[in-house]
Design an enzyme around this catalytic site. Structure first.
Site, PDB file in Angstrom:
ATOM      1  N   GLY A 108       0.801  -1.227   0.000  1.00  0.00           N
ATOM      2  CA  GLY A 108       0.000   0.000   0.000  1.00  0.00           C
ATOM      3  C   GLY A 108       0.826   1.265   0.000  1.00  0.00           C
ATOM      4  N   GLY A 110       2.418   2.458  -2.785  1.00  0.00           N
ATOM      5  CA  GLY A 110       2.533   3.037  -4.121  1.00  0.00           C
ATOM      6  C   GLY A 110       3.755   2.556  -4.878  1.00  0.00           C
ATOM      7  CB  SER A 113       3.099  -4.610  -3.075  1.00  0.00           C
ATOM      8  OG  SER A 113       1.917  -3.956  -2.704  1.00  0.00           O
ATOM      9  CB  SER A 114      -1.273  -4.782  -6.437  1.00  0.00           C
ATOM     10  OG  SER A 114      -1.037  -3.534  -6.998  1.00  0.00           O
ATOM     11  CG  ASP A 158       1.975   0.167 -11.648  1.00  0.00           C
ATOM     12  OD1 ASP A 158       2.643   1.108 -12.100  1.00  0.00           O
ATOM     13  OD2 ASP A 158       1.053   0.316 -10.825  1.00  0.00           O
TER      14      ASP A 158
HETATM   15  C1  GLA Z   1      -1.035   3.213 -10.549  1.00  0.00           C
HETATM   16  C2  GLA Z   1      -1.561   2.411 -11.735  1.00  0.00           C
HETATM   17  C3  GLA Z   1      -0.773   2.716 -13.010  1.00  0.00           C
HETATM   18  C4  GLA Z   1      -0.663   4.219 -13.252  1.00  0.00           C
HETATM   19  C5  GLA Z   1      -0.216   4.946 -11.979  1.00  0.00           C
HETATM   20  C6  GLA Z   1      -0.235   6.441 -12.133  1.00  0.00           C
HETATM   21  O1  GLA Z   1       0.240   2.801 -10.202  1.00  0.00           O
HETATM   22  O2  GLA Z   1      -1.523   1.023 -11.473  1.00  0.00           O
HETATM   23  O3  GLA Z   1      -1.387   2.066 -14.105  1.00  0.00           O
HETATM   24  O4  GLA Z   1      -1.846   4.752 -13.741  1.00  0.00           O
HETATM   25  O5  GLA Z   1      -1.023   4.594 -10.866  1.00  0.00           O
HETATM   26  O6  GLA Z   1       0.666   6.863 -13.079  1.00  0.00           O
END
Ligand code: GLA
Length: 370
Positions: A108, A110, A113-114, A158
Protein backbone atom coordinates in the site's frame (compact mmCIF):
# COMPACT_ATOMS: atom_id res chain seq x y z
CA UNK A 1 11.92 -21.47 3.34
CA UNK A 2 13.97 -24.57 2.55
CA UNK A 3 10.86 -26.72 2.21
CA UNK A 4 9.86 -25.15 -1.11
CA UNK A 5 11.00 -26.48 -4.46
CA UNK A 6 10.80 -23.34 -6.61
CA UNK A 7 11.47 -19.66 -6.04
CA UNK A 8 10.49 -16.68 -8.22
CA UNK A 9 11.05 -12.97 -7.71
CA UNK A 10 9.33 -9.69 -8.64
CA UNK A 11 10.73 -6.23 -7.83
CA UNK A 12 8.94 -3.03 -6.85
CA UNK A 13 8.84 -0.11 -9.25
CA UNK A 14 9.08 3.64 -9.27
CA UNK A 15 7.97 5.86 -12.12
CA UNK A 16 10.49 8.59 -12.97
CA UNK A 17 7.94 10.68 -14.86
CA UNK A 18 4.71 10.33 -16.86
CA UNK A 19 2.16 10.03 -14.06
CA UNK A 20 -1.47 9.15 -14.60
CA UNK A 21 -1.08 9.09 -18.33
CA UNK A 22 -0.73 5.37 -19.08
CA UNK A 23 -4.53 5.03 -19.22
CA UNK A 24 -4.63 8.14 -21.41
CA UNK A 25 -2.46 6.60 -24.12
CA UNK A 26 0.70 8.44 -23.06
CA UNK A 27 4.37 7.64 -22.53
CA UNK A 28 5.71 6.67 -19.11
CA UNK A 29 9.23 6.12 -17.78
CA UNK A 30 9.29 3.60 -14.93
CA UNK A 31 12.08 1.36 -13.62
CA UNK A 32 12.35 -1.54 -11.18
CA UNK A 33 13.99 -1.06 -7.79
CA UNK A 34 15.67 -3.47 -5.39
CA UNK A 35 12.76 -4.21 -3.08
CA UNK A 36 11.37 -7.66 -3.74
CA UNK A 37 8.43 -9.95 -3.47
CA UNK A 38 9.57 -13.58 -3.59
CA UNK A 39 7.19 -16.43 -4.28
CA UNK A 40 8.15 -19.84 -2.90
CA UNK A 41 6.19 -22.61 -4.57
CA UNK A 42 5.38 -26.30 -4.24
CA UNK A 43 3.20 -28.23 -6.65
CA UNK A 44 0.47 -30.35 -5.07
CA UNK A 45 -1.02 -33.64 -6.15
CA UNK A 46 -4.61 -32.47 -5.54
CA UNK A 47 -6.32 -29.35 -6.96
CA UNK A 48 -6.01 -27.16 -3.85
CA UNK A 49 -4.66 -23.64 -4.03
CA UNK A 50 -3.03 -22.47 -0.82
CA UNK A 51 -1.71 -18.95 -0.48
CA UNK A 52 0.47 -17.87 2.44
CA UNK A 53 2.35 -14.68 3.20
CA UNK A 54 4.56 -13.51 6.01
CA UNK A 55 2.81 -10.14 5.79
CA UNK A 56 -0.63 -11.55 6.62
CA UNK A 57 -1.66 -14.01 9.32
CA UNK A 58 -4.46 -15.65 7.39
CA UNK A 59 -3.82 -18.52 4.98
CA UNK A 60 -6.17 -18.35 1.99
CA UNK A 61 -7.32 -21.65 0.62
CA UNK A 62 -9.46 -22.56 -2.39
CA UNK A 63 -9.19 -24.95 -5.34
CA UNK A 64 -8.94 -24.82 -9.11
CA UNK A 65 -12.73 -25.10 -9.49
CA UNK A 66 -13.52 -22.19 -7.14
CA UNK A 67 -11.79 -19.12 -8.44
CA UNK A 68 -14.64 -16.73 -9.23
CA UNK A 69 -14.27 -13.32 -7.52
CA UNK A 70 -15.02 -13.63 -3.84
CA UNK A 71 -14.19 -11.18 -1.04
CA UNK A 72 -13.10 -14.09 1.15
CA UNK A 73 -9.92 -14.33 -0.95
CA UNK A 74 -8.88 -11.16 0.88
CA UNK A 75 -5.19 -10.29 0.26
CA UNK A 76 -4.87 -13.24 -2.18
CA UNK A 77 -7.49 -11.79 -4.52
CA UNK A 78 -4.80 -10.93 -7.09
CA UNK A 79 -3.35 -14.45 -6.99
CA UNK A 80 -6.73 -16.12 -7.43
CA UNK A 81 -7.47 -13.62 -10.22
CA UNK A 82 -4.44 -14.91 -12.11
CA UNK A 83 -5.93 -18.42 -12.15
CA UNK A 84 -9.28 -16.98 -13.22
CA UNK A 85 -7.85 -15.06 -16.19
CA UNK A 86 -5.68 -18.01 -17.31
CA UNK A 87 -8.73 -20.25 -17.29
CA UNK A 88 -10.74 -17.65 -19.20
CA UNK A 89 -7.97 -17.45 -21.81
CA UNK A 90 -8.01 -21.25 -22.21
CA UNK A 91 -4.75 -22.15 -20.43
CA UNK A 92 -4.74 -25.46 -18.56
CA UNK A 93 -3.51 -25.66 -14.98
CA UNK A 94 -4.03 -29.25 -13.90
CA UNK A 95 -2.50 -29.33 -10.41
CA UNK A 96 -2.91 -27.33 -7.25
CA UNK A 97 -0.09 -25.32 -5.69
CA UNK A 98 1.05 -23.84 -2.44
CA UNK A 99 2.54 -20.38 -2.83
CA UNK A 100 4.22 -18.54 0.00
CA UNK A 101 4.92 -14.86 -0.66
CA UNK A 102 7.73 -13.14 1.22
CA UNK A 103 8.01 -9.44 0.53
CA UNK A 104 9.95 -6.42 1.65
CA UNK A 105 7.96 -4.13 -0.66
CA UNK A 106 5.91 -2.03 1.74
CA UNK A 107 2.27 -2.90 0.95
CA UNK A 108 0.00 0.00 0.00
CA UNK A 109 2.91 2.39 -0.41
CA UNK A 110 2.53 3.04 -4.12
CA UNK A 111 5.56 0.94 -5.11
CA UNK A 112 3.30 -1.54 -6.82
CA UNK A 113 3.26 -4.58 -4.59
CA UNK A 114 0.03 -5.58 -6.37
CA UNK A 115 1.58 -5.69 -9.85
CA UNK A 116 4.50 -7.60 -8.31
CA UNK A 117 2.19 -10.29 -6.96
CA UNK A 118 0.31 -10.47 -10.28
CA UNK A 119 3.37 -10.70 -12.51
CA UNK A 120 5.22 -13.17 -10.31
CA UNK A 121 2.18 -15.44 -10.08
CA UNK A 122 1.82 -15.47 -13.88
CA UNK A 123 5.55 -16.11 -14.21
CA UNK A 124 5.56 -19.09 -11.88
CA UNK A 125 2.53 -20.69 -13.53
CA UNK A 126 4.04 -20.00 -16.95
CA UNK A 127 7.26 -21.80 -15.97
CA UNK A 128 5.77 -24.68 -13.99
CA UNK A 129 3.06 -25.52 -16.54
CA UNK A 130 4.98 -24.58 -19.72
CA UNK A 131 2.30 -22.15 -20.85
CA UNK A 132 4.55 -20.36 -23.36
CA UNK A 133 3.47 -16.85 -22.34
CA UNK A 134 5.86 -13.97 -23.16
CA UNK A 135 6.71 -11.38 -20.51
CA UNK A 136 4.85 -8.80 -22.56
CA UNK A 137 1.72 -10.95 -22.35
CA UNK A 138 2.28 -11.49 -18.63
CA UNK A 139 1.93 -7.71 -18.30
CA UNK A 140 -1.24 -7.64 -20.42
CA UNK A 141 -2.82 -10.54 -18.55
CA UNK A 142 -1.93 -8.99 -15.18
CA UNK A 143 -3.71 -5.84 -16.27
CA UNK A 144 -6.72 -7.96 -17.20
CA UNK A 145 -6.82 -9.28 -13.63
CA UNK A 146 -6.80 -5.74 -12.23
CA UNK A 147 -9.36 -4.42 -14.72
CA UNK A 148 -11.74 -7.35 -15.13
CA UNK A 149 -11.40 -9.28 -11.90
CA UNK A 150 -10.63 -6.55 -9.35
CA UNK A 151 -12.53 -3.76 -11.13
CA UNK A 152 -9.67 -1.28 -10.94
CA UNK A 153 -9.33 0.75 -14.13
CA UNK A 154 -5.53 0.91 -13.93
CA UNK A 155 -3.22 1.27 -16.91
CA UNK A 156 -0.41 -1.00 -18.11
CA UNK A 157 2.59 0.78 -16.55
CA UNK A 158 3.18 -1.22 -13.38
CA UNK A 159 2.60 -4.65 -14.85
CA UNK A 160 4.78 -3.80 -17.86
CA UNK A 161 7.82 -2.53 -15.99
CA UNK A 162 7.80 -5.37 -13.46
CA UNK A 163 7.61 -7.91 -16.30
CA UNK A 164 10.11 -6.18 -18.60
CA UNK A 165 12.48 -4.18 -16.36
CA UNK A 166 16.26 -4.24 -16.84
CA UNK A 167 19.13 -3.38 -14.53
CA UNK A 168 20.21 0.29 -14.67
CA UNK A 169 17.62 1.10 -17.32
CA UNK A 170 14.19 2.62 -17.38
CA UNK A 171 11.48 1.76 -19.85
CA UNK A 172 10.16 4.39 -22.22
CA UNK A 173 6.76 2.85 -22.76
CA UNK A 174 4.21 3.94 -25.31
CA UNK A 175 1.07 2.87 -23.49
CA UNK A 176 -1.32 3.23 -26.41
CA UNK A 177 0.61 0.82 -28.63
CA UNK A 178 2.47 -1.12 -25.93
CA UNK A 179 5.78 -0.47 -27.67
CA UNK A 180 8.90 0.34 -25.69
CA UNK A 181 12.59 1.06 -25.63
CA UNK A 182 15.11 1.02 -22.80
CA UNK A 183 16.87 4.18 -21.66
CA UNK A 184 20.09 3.99 -19.59
CA UNK A 185 20.07 5.55 -16.17
CA UNK A 186 23.68 6.30 -15.39
CA UNK A 187 23.56 9.49 -13.43
CA UNK A 188 27.11 10.50 -12.65
CA UNK A 189 26.76 13.01 -9.82
CA UNK A 190 23.20 12.48 -8.62
CA UNK A 191 20.97 9.62 -7.52
CA UNK A 192 17.26 8.94 -7.14
CA UNK A 193 15.99 8.14 -3.67
CA UNK A 194 12.58 6.92 -2.56
CA UNK A 195 10.64 8.76 0.15
CA UNK A 196 7.83 6.99 1.93
CA UNK A 197 5.21 9.22 3.54
CA UNK A 198 3.93 6.49 5.88
CA UNK A 199 0.50 7.95 5.38
CA UNK A 200 -1.85 5.02 4.80
CA UNK A 201 -3.58 5.37 1.45
CA UNK A 202 -7.34 5.61 1.74
CA UNK A 203 -10.07 5.22 -0.88
CA UNK A 204 -7.35 4.97 -3.46
CA UNK A 205 -9.31 2.69 -5.76
CA UNK A 206 -12.38 4.88 -5.95
CA UNK A 207 -10.34 8.08 -6.36
CA UNK A 208 -8.22 6.45 -9.05
CA UNK A 209 -11.28 5.27 -10.97
CA UNK A 210 -12.75 8.77 -10.59
CA UNK A 211 -9.73 10.30 -12.36
CA UNK A 212 -10.03 7.74 -15.17
CA UNK A 213 -13.71 8.63 -15.58
CA UNK A 214 -12.99 12.37 -15.60
CA UNK A 215 -10.45 11.86 -18.38
CA UNK A 216 -12.89 9.73 -20.37
CA UNK A 217 -15.58 12.38 -19.95
CA UNK A 218 -13.22 15.11 -21.18
CA UNK A 219 -12.15 12.92 -24.11
CA UNK A 220 -15.75 12.41 -25.20
CA UNK A 221 -16.25 16.19 -25.39
CA UNK A 222 -12.90 16.76 -27.12
CA UNK A 223 -13.71 14.11 -29.72
CA UNK A 224 -16.64 16.22 -30.93
CA UNK A 225 -14.03 18.56 -32.43
CA UNK A 226 -10.68 16.72 -32.54
CA UNK A 227 -9.90 13.46 -34.30
CA UNK A 228 -8.07 11.83 -31.37
CA UNK A 229 -8.23 8.39 -29.77
CA UNK A 230 -6.81 9.45 -26.42
CA UNK A 231 -5.89 12.62 -24.50
CA UNK A 232 -2.17 12.18 -25.10
CA UNK A 233 -2.67 12.70 -28.83
CA UNK A 234 -3.28 16.37 -28.00
CA UNK A 235 -0.49 18.97 -27.88
CA UNK A 236 -0.05 21.83 -25.45
CA UNK A 237 -0.77 24.31 -28.27
CA UNK A 238 -4.32 22.84 -28.39
CA UNK A 239 -4.94 23.64 -24.72
CA UNK A 240 -6.42 27.12 -24.91
CA UNK A 241 -8.94 25.95 -27.49
CA UNK A 242 -9.69 22.86 -25.40
CA UNK A 243 -10.33 25.04 -22.38
CA UNK A 244 -13.12 26.79 -24.26
CA UNK A 245 -14.46 23.57 -25.70
CA UNK A 246 -14.66 21.83 -22.31
CA UNK A 247 -16.01 24.87 -20.53
CA UNK A 248 -15.42 23.04 -17.25
CA UNK A 249 -12.63 24.08 -14.89
CA UNK A 250 -12.10 20.68 -13.31
CA UNK A 251 -12.04 18.69 -16.54
CA UNK A 252 -9.67 21.22 -18.07
CA UNK A 253 -7.25 20.88 -15.15
CA UNK A 254 -7.15 17.11 -15.68
CA UNK A 255 -6.48 17.47 -19.40
CA UNK A 256 -3.90 20.18 -18.79
CA UNK A 257 -1.93 17.80 -16.57
CA UNK A 258 -2.18 14.88 -18.96
CA UNK A 259 -1.06 16.74 -22.08
CA UNK A 260 1.85 18.56 -20.43
CA UNK A 261 2.98 15.52 -18.43
CA UNK A 262 3.21 13.49 -21.62
CA UNK A 263 5.40 16.18 -23.18
CA UNK A 264 7.59 16.26 -20.08
CA UNK A 265 8.43 12.57 -20.57
CA UNK A 266 10.23 13.27 -23.86
CA UNK A 267 12.15 16.20 -22.39
CA UNK A 268 13.11 14.00 -19.45
CA UNK A 269 14.48 11.27 -21.71
CA UNK A 270 16.60 13.84 -23.57
CA UNK A 271 17.79 15.25 -20.25
CA UNK A 272 18.73 11.75 -19.02
CA UNK A 273 20.70 11.08 -22.18
CA UNK A 274 22.52 14.43 -21.80
CA UNK A 275 23.12 14.07 -18.06
CA UNK A 276 21.29 17.37 -17.68
CA UNK A 277 20.46 17.28 -13.98
CA UNK A 278 19.05 20.78 -13.85
CA UNK A 279 16.48 19.94 -16.49
CA UNK A 280 15.64 16.59 -14.85
CA UNK A 281 15.05 18.41 -11.56
CA UNK A 282 12.93 21.10 -13.21
CA UNK A 283 10.73 18.47 -14.86
CA UNK A 284 10.34 16.52 -11.61
CA UNK A 285 9.22 19.69 -9.84
CA UNK A 286 6.86 20.70 -12.63
CA UNK A 287 5.31 17.23 -12.59
CA UNK A 288 4.79 17.47 -8.83
CA UNK A 289 3.14 20.91 -9.15
CA UNK A 290 0.86 19.60 -11.86
CA UNK A 291 -0.14 16.50 -9.86
CA UNK A 292 -0.78 18.74 -6.88
CA UNK A 293 -2.74 21.54 -8.53
CA UNK A 294 -4.26 20.10 -11.69
CA UNK A 295 -4.58 16.37 -11.22
CA UNK A 296 -5.04 16.60 -7.43
CA UNK A 297 -3.61 13.21 -6.56
CA UNK A 298 -0.97 14.27 -4.04
CA UNK A 299 -2.47 15.55 -0.78
CA UNK A 300 -0.85 17.09 2.27
CA UNK A 301 1.61 14.29 3.06
CA UNK A 302 3.02 13.85 -0.44
CA UNK A 303 3.25 17.60 -0.87
CA UNK A 304 4.98 17.91 2.50
CA UNK A 305 7.49 15.18 1.76
CA UNK A 306 8.41 16.75 -1.59
CA UNK A 307 8.78 20.18 0.05
CA UNK A 308 10.87 18.62 2.82
CA UNK A 309 13.06 16.91 0.22
CA UNK A 310 13.83 20.23 -1.47
CA UNK A 311 14.46 21.81 1.94
CA UNK A 312 16.87 18.94 2.75
CA UNK A 313 18.91 19.47 -0.42
CA UNK A 314 17.18 17.56 -3.23
CA UNK A 315 17.11 19.42 -6.54
CA UNK A 316 13.85 17.81 -7.65
CA UNK A 317 11.06 15.72 -6.08
CA UNK A 318 7.71 14.35 -7.12
CA UNK A 319 5.02 11.96 -6.07
CA UNK A 320 5.38 8.60 -7.85
CA UNK A 321 2.65 6.10 -8.75
CA UNK A 322 -1.04 6.60 -8.14
CA UNK A 323 -0.55 9.08 -5.27
CA UNK A 324 -3.15 9.78 -2.54
CA UNK A 325 -0.41 8.97 -0.01
CA UNK A 326 2.35 6.48 -0.72
CA UNK A 327 5.79 7.43 -2.02
CA UNK A 328 7.72 10.17 -3.75
CA UNK A 329 11.09 10.17 -5.45
CA UNK A 330 13.79 12.81 -5.15
CA UNK A 331 17.01 13.57 -6.96
CA UNK A 332 19.93 14.21 -4.63
CA UNK A 333 23.64 14.73 -5.06
CA UNK A 334 25.68 11.56 -4.56
CA UNK A 335 27.36 11.22 -1.15
CA UNK A 336 24.79 13.44 0.55
CA UNK A 337 22.32 10.72 1.49
CA UNK A 338 22.85 10.66 5.27
CA UNK A 339 22.63 14.39 5.73
CA UNK A 340 19.67 14.59 3.34
CA UNK A 341 17.83 11.82 5.11
CA UNK A 342 18.20 13.36 8.58
CA UNK A 343 17.10 16.82 7.43
CA UNK A 344 14.16 15.46 5.45
CA UNK A 345 12.87 13.37 8.34
CA UNK A 346 13.08 16.29 10.75
CA UNK A 347 11.26 18.66 8.45
CA UNK A 348 8.61 16.15 7.43
CA UNK A 349 7.97 15.26 11.06
CA UNK A 350 7.49 18.95 11.90
CA UNK A 351 4.91 19.24 9.15
CA UNK A 352 3.04 15.99 9.70
CA UNK A 353 4.02 14.42 13.06
CA UNK A 354 4.88 11.28 11.09
CA UNK A 355 8.31 9.70 10.59
CA UNK A 356 9.15 9.22 6.94
CA UNK A 357 11.30 6.43 5.54
CA UNK A 358 14.00 7.24 3.03
CA UNK A 359 15.54 4.56 0.82
CA UNK A 360 18.60 4.45 -1.37
CA UNK A 361 17.67 2.27 -4.31
CA UNK A 362 19.31 0.41 -7.17
CA UNK A 363 17.67 -0.03 -10.57
CA UNK A 364 17.13 -3.74 -11.08
CA UNK A 365 15.80 -6.43 -13.42
CA UNK A 366 12.14 -7.40 -13.65
CA UNK A 367 10.58 -10.77 -12.76
CA UNK A 368 12.70 -13.92 -12.82
CA UNK A 369 13.10 -17.42 -11.43
CA UNK A 370 15.89 -17.53 -8.84
C1 GLA B 1 -1.04 3.21 -10.55
C2 GLA B 1 -1.56 2.41 -11.73
C3 GLA B 1 -0.77 2.72 -13.01
C4 GLA B 1 -0.66 4.22 -13.25
C5 GLA B 1 -0.22 4.95 -11.98
C6 GLA B 1 -0.24 6.44 -12.13
O1 GLA B 1 0.24 2.80 -10.20
O2 GLA B 1 -1.52 1.02 -11.47
O3 GLA B 1 -1.39 2.07 -14.11
O4 GLA B 1 -1.85 4.75 -13.74
O5 GLA B 1 -1.02 4.59 -10.87
O6 GLA B 1 0.67 6.86 -13.08
Amino acid sequence: MTNYEYKFRAPARINLIGEHIDYNGGYVLPCCINMYLDAYVNLRIDNKLIFKSISFNNVIETNLDNINYDKKFDWAIYSVGVFYILKKLGYKINKGLEINYVSNIPAGSGLSSSAAILDVTFLLLNKLFNLGISNKDIALYSKMVENEYCNLKSGIMDEAIIALGKKNQCLLLNCSKFEYEYVDINLLDYEFVVLKTNKPRKLIESKYNERVEECNKALDIIKTKYDVKNLCMLKSENLSDIKELLNDELLFKRVNHVVKENERVFEFVKALKNNDYKLIAKLLNESQESLKNDYETTGYHLDSICDSAIYAGAIGARSTGAGFGGCAIALIKKNTFNDFSIKLKEKYYKLTQIYADVYRVEITDGIKEI
